[in-house]
Design a protein around this motif. Structure first.
Motif, mmCIF file in Angstrom:
data_model
loop_
_atom_site.group_PDB
_atom_site.id
_atom_site.type_symbol
_atom_site.label_atom_id
_atom_site.label_comp_id
_atom_site.label_asym_id
_atom_site.label_seq_id
_atom_site.Cartn_x
_atom_site.Cartn_y
_atom_site.Cartn_z
ATOM 1 N N GLU A 10 0.841 -1.286 0.365
ATOM 2 C CA GLU A 10 0.109 0.258 -0.115
ATOM 3 C C GLU A 10 0.924 1.450 0.413
ATOM 4 N N ALA A 11 -0.054 2.491 -0.259
ATOM 5 C CA ALA A 11 0.694 3.680 -0.465
ATOM 6 C C ALA A 11 -0.285 4.959 0.351
ATOM 7 N N LYS A 12 0.004 5.261 1.140
ATOM 8 C CA LYS A 12 -1.488 6.064 2.221
ATOM 9 C C LYS A 12 -0.366 6.874 2.692
ATOM 10 N N ASN A 13 -1.346 8.186 3.055
ATOM 11 C CA ASN A 13 -0.891 9.376 4.199
ATOM 12 C C ASN A 13 -1.143 8.828 4.921
ATOM 13 N N GLU A 14 -1.006 10.018 5.902
ATOM 14 C CA GLU A 14 -0.883 9.553 7.416
ATOM 15 C C GLU A 14 -2.576 10.095 7.790
ATOM 16 N N ASP A 15 -3.704 10.715 7.105
ATOM 17 C CA ASP A 15 -5.211 10.283 6.877
ATOM 18 C C ASP A 15 -5.622 8.693 6.126
ATOM 19 N N GLY A 16 -4.778 7.980 5.280
ATOM 20 C CA GLY A 16 -5.477 7.128 5.331
ATOM 21 C C GLY A 16 -5.533 6.972 3.572
ATOM 22 N N ALA A 17 -5.476 8.399 3.152
ATOM 23 C CA ALA A 17 -5.841 8.532 1.729
ATOM 24 C C ALA A 17 -4.742 7.441 0.876
ATOM 25 N N ASP A 18 -4.882 7.645 -0.163
ATOM 26 C CA ASP A 18 -4.331 7.034 -0.992
ATOM 27 C C ASP A 18 -3.135 7.252 -1.862
ATOM 28 N N HIS B 241 -1.842 14.035 -7.670
ATOM 29 C CA HIS B 241 -2.670 15.064 -7.472
ATOM 30 C C HIS B 241 -2.490 16.136 -6.097
ATOM 31 N N THR B 242 -2.289 15.299 -5.234
ATOM 32 C CA THR B 242 -2.462 15.725 -3.688
ATOM 33 C C THR B 242 -0.822 15.854 -3.001
ATOM 34 N N PRO B 243 -0.254 17.258 -2.786
ATOM 35 C CA PRO B 243 0.395 17.183 -1.882
ATOM 36 C C PRO B 243 0.885 16.151 -0.742
ATOM 37 N N ASP B 244 1.784 16.154 -0.598
ATOM 38 C CA ASP B 244 1.444 15.044 0.214
ATOM 39 C C ASP B 244 2.323 14.254 0.937
ATOM 40 N N THR B 245 2.476 13.479 2.280
ATOM 41 C CA THR B 245 3.995 12.655 2.354
ATOM 42 C C THR B 245 2.795 11.260 2.050
#
Length: 221
Positions: A96-104, A108-112
């Protein structure tokens, strides 16, 4: 007496029948319950926990990477930043690859995003988890606007950039003034030199006339 016994026996049989009807579905449903499969974390331990049981060519390292906003990147198969991969020694499985909020993961969504893989050695040595952080940077226009908003304003309402421009203008004016000053001094020196030459020419002219007069007088005498 016999009638009472028959009634008692029929009641016992009715209770037994009812009990069997209640207990049987429970037993069947209990037998049908299967154990839950182990979670990904339970199935694949951390590398540090199994590293001693692995060969040196079965260990890979994952480094964090950065991506531009909207950049094309296939996170399931692109192993950029993961080193020492020997496909003849291991298999790399994407989890998987998700951010801290659990979003994939989404460029196009700047984040880590935390990108997790499982490594399975072909030798059947212990499998393990590796992960890397993928940082999707903000769009350049948004980044520039944020940088411009960070310009410090002093008590007079001047920004740091206006101070720099004013300082540069002052330095340019000083250079121009110095240039004119030295240029004027040079012109003055040239002017004085011309006056000196003119005086010398005039003196030579006077001396020449005197010499001519003397020669004429000597001839007539």
């Amino acid at each position: 007496m016999k009638m009472k016994f028959k009634r008692f026996l029929s009641r016992v049989m009715a209770v037994a029948t009812l009990a069997s009807v209640i207990v049987l579905p429970v037993a069947v449903s209990a037998s049908e319950i299967e154990p839950e499969p182990p979670s990904f974390e339970q199935q694949y331990p951390e590398l540090k926990d199994v590293q001693d049981s692995l060969d040196s060519d079965e260990i890979v390292t994952a480094n964090d990477i950065e991506l531009s906003y909207g950049e094309e990147f296939e996170v399931e198969v692109d192993l950029s930043g993961i080193e020492w991969i020997d496909e003849s020694k291991m298999k790399i499985l994407f989890h998987e690859a998700k951010n801290e909020d659990g979003a994939d993961f989404d460029t196009h969504t700047p984040d880590t995003y935390k990108d997790v893989y499982a490594v399975e050695p072909v030798s059947r040595h212990s499998s393990y988890i590796i992960s890397r952080n993928i940082t999707v940077k903000k769009p350049e226009t948004e980044q520039q606007s944020e940088n411009s908003s960070e310009i410090v304003v002093d008590d007079n309402g001047d920004t740091g950039d206006s101070k720099d421009v004013r300082q540069i203008c002052e330095e340019i004016l000083i250079c121009i003034f110095c240039s004119f000053y030295f240029y004027d001094m040079k012109l003055h020196e040239i002017k004085m030199s011309l006056i000196s030459v003119k005086k010398l020419i005039k003196m030579r002219y006077v001396f020449t006339r005197i010499n001519i007069s003397v020669h004429i007088r000597l001839i007539f005498h």
